[in-house]
Motif scaffolding. Sequence first.
Motif, PDB file in Angstrom:
ATOM      1  N   THR A  67       5.965  -8.037   0.825  1.00  0.00           N
ATOM      2  CA  THR A  67       5.062  -6.967   1.228  1.00  0.00           C
ATOM      3  C   THR A  67       3.696  -7.197   0.587  1.00  0.00           C
ATOM      4  OG1 THR A  67       6.834  -5.342   1.489  1.00  0.00           O
ATOM      5  CG2 THR A  67       4.607  -4.490   1.172  1.00  0.00           C
ATOM      6  N   ILE A  68       2.695  -7.407   1.409  1.00  0.00           N
ATOM      7  CA  ILE A  68       1.324  -7.563   0.926  1.00  0.00           C
ATOM      8  C   ILE A  68       0.752  -6.180   0.662  1.00  0.00           C
ATOM      9  CG2 ILE A  68      -0.990  -8.384   1.489  1.00  0.00           C
ATOM     10  CD1 ILE A  68       0.308 -10.430   3.366  1.00  0.00           C
ATOM     11  N   LYS A  69       0.308  -5.932  -0.561  1.00  0.00           N
ATOM     12  CA  LYS A  69      -0.240  -4.637  -0.934  1.00  0.00           C
ATOM     13  C   LYS A  69      -1.763  -4.718  -0.977  1.00  0.00           C
ATOM     14  CE  LYS A  69       3.814  -3.220  -3.609  1.00  0.00           C
ATOM     15  NZ  LYS A  69       4.323  -2.753  -4.931  1.00  0.00           N
ATOM     16  N   VAL A  70      -2.397  -3.827  -0.234  1.00  0.00           N
ATOM     17  CA  VAL A  70      -3.859  -3.774  -0.164  1.00  0.00           C
ATOM     18  C   VAL A  70      -4.318  -2.474  -0.827  1.00  0.00           C
ATOM     19  CG1 VAL A  70      -5.874  -3.808   1.347  1.00  0.00           C
ATOM     20  CG2 VAL A  70      -3.797  -5.065   1.999  1.00  0.00           C
ATOM     21  N   VAL A  71      -5.116  -2.606  -1.895  1.00  0.00           N
ATOM     22  CA  VAL A  71      -5.472  -1.458  -2.733  1.00  0.00           C
ATOM     23  C   VAL A  71      -6.960  -1.131  -2.606  1.00  0.00           C
ATOM     24  CG1 VAL A  71      -5.492  -0.551  -5.092  1.00  0.00           C
ATOM     25  CG2 VAL A  71      -3.647  -2.086  -4.364  1.00  0.00           C
ATOM     26  N   ALA A  72      -7.252   0.139  -2.412  1.00  0.00           N
ATOM     27  CA  ALA A  72      -8.645   0.601  -2.369  1.00  0.00           C
ATOM     28  C   ALA A  72      -8.663   2.060  -2.787  1.00  0.00           C
ATOM     29  CB  ALA A  72      -9.228   0.428  -0.974  1.00  0.00           C
ATOM     30  N   TRP A  73      -9.869   2.663  -2.820  1.00  0.00           N
ATOM     31  CA  TRP A  73      -9.963   4.080  -3.144  1.00  0.00           C
ATOM     32  C   TRP A  73      -9.967   4.935  -1.881  1.00  0.00           C
ATOM     33  CZ3 TRP A  73     -13.507   0.470  -4.941  1.00  0.00           C
ATOM     34  CH2 TRP A  73     -14.745   0.406  -4.292  1.00  0.00           C
ATOM     35  N   TRP A  74      -9.596   4.337  -0.771  1.00  0.00           N
ATOM     36  CA  TRP A  74      -9.285   5.071   0.456  1.00  0.00           C
ATOM     37  C   TRP A  74      -8.205   4.289   1.191  1.00  0.00           C
ATOM     38  CZ3 TRP A  74     -13.518   1.850   0.193  1.00  0.00           C
ATOM     39  CH2 TRP A  74     -13.652   0.889   1.197  1.00  0.00           C
ATOM     40  N   ASP A  75      -7.594   4.903   2.167  1.00  0.00           N
ATOM     41  CA  ASP A  75      -6.520   4.266   2.921  1.00  0.00           C
ATOM     42  C   ASP A  75      -7.133   3.293   3.926  1.00  0.00           C
ATOM     43  OD1 ASP A  75      -4.319   3.518   4.371  1.00  0.00           O
ATOM     44  OD2 ASP A  75      -3.676   5.556   4.872  1.00  0.00           O
ATOM     45  N   ILE A 106      -2.467   0.942  -0.181  1.00  0.00           N
ATOM     46  CA  ILE A 106      -2.352   1.858  -1.313  1.00  0.00           C
ATOM     47  C   ILE A 106      -3.723   2.462  -1.601  1.00  0.00           C
ATOM     48  CG2 ILE A 106      -1.790   2.055  -3.767  1.00  0.00           C
ATOM     49  CD1 ILE A 106       0.085  -0.365  -3.379  1.00  0.00           C
ATOM     50  N   SER A 107      -3.779   3.791  -1.643  1.00  0.00           N
ATOM     51  CA  SER A 107      -5.025   4.499  -1.927  1.00  0.00           C
ATOM     52  C   SER A 107      -4.928   5.157  -3.294  1.00  0.00           C
ATOM     53  CB  SER A 107      -5.274   5.553  -0.850  1.00  0.00           C
ATOM     54  OG  SER A 107      -6.396   6.341  -1.158  1.00  0.00           O
ATOM     55  N   ILE A 108      -5.931   4.922  -4.140  1.00  0.00           N
ATOM     56  CA  ILE A 108      -5.990   5.506  -5.475  1.00  0.00           C
ATOM     57  C   ILE A 108      -7.265   6.343  -5.577  1.00  0.00           C
ATOM     58  CG2 ILE A 108      -6.137   5.011  -7.953  1.00  0.00           C
ATOM     59  CD1 ILE A 108      -4.643   2.408  -7.413  1.00  0.00           C
ATOM     60  N   ILE A 130      -4.290  -7.737  -2.635  1.00  0.00           N
ATOM     61  CA  ILE A 130      -5.689  -7.716  -2.233  1.00  0.00           C
ATOM     62  C   ILE A 130      -6.267  -6.408  -2.764  1.00  0.00           C
ATOM     63  CG2 ILE A 130      -7.297  -7.650  -0.298  1.00  0.00           C
ATOM     64  CD1 ILE A 130      -5.263  -9.275   1.304  1.00  0.00           C
ATOM     65  N   VAL A 131      -7.249  -6.504  -3.657  1.00  0.00           N
ATOM     66  CA  VAL A 131      -7.728  -5.321  -4.391  1.00  0.00           C
ATOM     67  C   VAL A 131      -9.238  -5.190  -4.223  1.00  0.00           C
ATOM     68  CG1 VAL A 131      -7.858  -4.190  -6.627  1.00  0.00           C
ATOM     69  CG2 VAL A 131      -5.877  -5.625  -6.076  1.00  0.00           C
ATOM     70  N   ARG A 132      -9.661  -4.020  -3.793  1.00  0.00           N
ATOM     71  CA  ARG A 132     -11.105  -3.766  -3.670  1.00  0.00           C
ATOM     72  C   ARG A 132     -11.673  -3.464  -5.051  1.00  0.00           C
ATOM     73  NH1 ARG A 132     -14.396  -2.975   0.544  1.00  0.00           N
ATOM     74  NH2 ARG A 132     -12.627  -2.965   1.970  1.00  0.00           N
ATOM     75  N   LEU A 133     -12.757  -4.179  -5.406  1.00  0.00           N
ATOM     76  CA  LEU A 133     -13.374  -4.000  -6.718  1.00  0.00           C
ATOM     77  C   LEU A 133     -14.884  -3.826  -6.582  1.00  0.00           C
ATOM     78  CD1 LEU A 133     -11.578  -6.764  -8.837  1.00  0.00           C
ATOM     79  CD2 LEU A 133     -11.081  -4.321  -8.834  1.00  0.00           C
ATOM     80  N   GLY A 134     -15.461  -3.053  -7.483  1.00  0.00           N
ATOM     81  CA  GLY A 134     -16.909  -2.957  -7.550  1.00  0.00           C
ATOM     82  C   GLY A 134     -17.461  -4.162  -8.280  1.00  0.00           C
TER      83      GLY A 134
END
Length: 453
Positions: A67-75, A106-108, A130-134
Amino acid sequence: MRKNMFMLMSLILAVMLLMSACSNGSSAQTEPDTKAPQEEQATNETEKEPKNEKSTPEMDFDMGGRTIKVVAWWDMKMTDSNPDNIQRIENLEALKKKHNFDIEYISIDFGEYQEKVVASLMAGEPLGDIVRLGKDYAIPALTKQDLLWPIDEYTKNDKVFNQKTTNQYMQYEGRGYGFTEDQSSFISGIFYNRTLMQELGMKPLQEYVDEDQWNWDTFVEVAKKANKDRNNDGKLDTWGLAQTGLLEPVLYSNEASLTKADKQNLEDPKTKEALSFVSKLATEKIGRPTEGGDWTEPATFFRQGNTLMYSGAMYEIEGIRTDMKDYDIGFVPFPKGPSATAYHSGESRYQALTIPKAVEHPEQLMYIWEKINEIDSIYDYPSQSTLETHLTEEADIENAKTVAEGMLVLDHNTFPSLPFWDFNGELLEGVSVSTVIEKYKAPFQASIDEVYK
């Protein structure tokens, strides 16, 4: 028996004569198609879009049900809200079957996002693949610790990946660490009340742009002209500019910055020009004075319909149009500084997707992301739907496209202890630029050294 055979042969002959007649009749109208089937197929192939030479060749791998997990601060889960996304969803489903994987978004909550994500990376247990970063907290803080994969070797397909993201904005020591399929840019500039402009009998702002005269001087001139007491009660009731604190847009409009890589940049001539202009806006009281409100006050002023210009971002346009139904709203670039070569928008908290170093097979993840987004878009340019829905004139749209093309990224937020607000506050209070620079250049450099050294 022979009679029946004769009748059948006569019928066939009649049909053949009829077909011949129809064929001769049509040949007088058009040339006969003499192409062989193979030739026709080849012609059709050449009429199709040329092959994308930068597309990654097909890869064959089995992800074993991962399962590929894609993380951001929105869905970030795609919805079938437009034809482009429908194509992406179809691509994803085909890829899931072929390569044996699933995907989870994944939304945090934004308020705790940075702390949680960075802590997981530092512990070697990333929250996602895959993680969204500033950029401000990823580069160089995370890249110098070797916590992210460089991915620039996988982003050559410029029809999918935004090349500026990887090759300019998310760079560290010559490698690219961030990626996105989003070809659009952050759009910011000056929203203006075209209805009020016409009521005041002012020269159309677009004419300044068309004449290449939309600069800091004409900006001030326009703002001052709109500061009027129209009911003659001795008080201003119409204002030219909704706000004064414009340090960041002034910086990028002059191609200036407070920091540059691992050095403070306050003494750069372009930066000095920008700081002097910010000071001028404040000391000459160009903008509408505060009434004690918070950071949303300038947008509220503009919505009242009695303020000509507001420096804002395109994501605000839908709300502005909703709240100002009785007004015609235009858009022009933030005015060009004396050292600038073009109009710009800018971001100081740029963000993009990354792959943590603890995640295996980044090449497979990048391939999957590329092939999900390898589509034939129905749109002619990025952000077309938003711009054509909410901007009423073609010139406004062209202005938005122009500043998007010139987007710059400012890096001063990379340094947590950099005293940005104290610095900005003294400029707005009228402290001389030379005094402010002399006072803050050492603290700026110290805050940079904390991160780089």
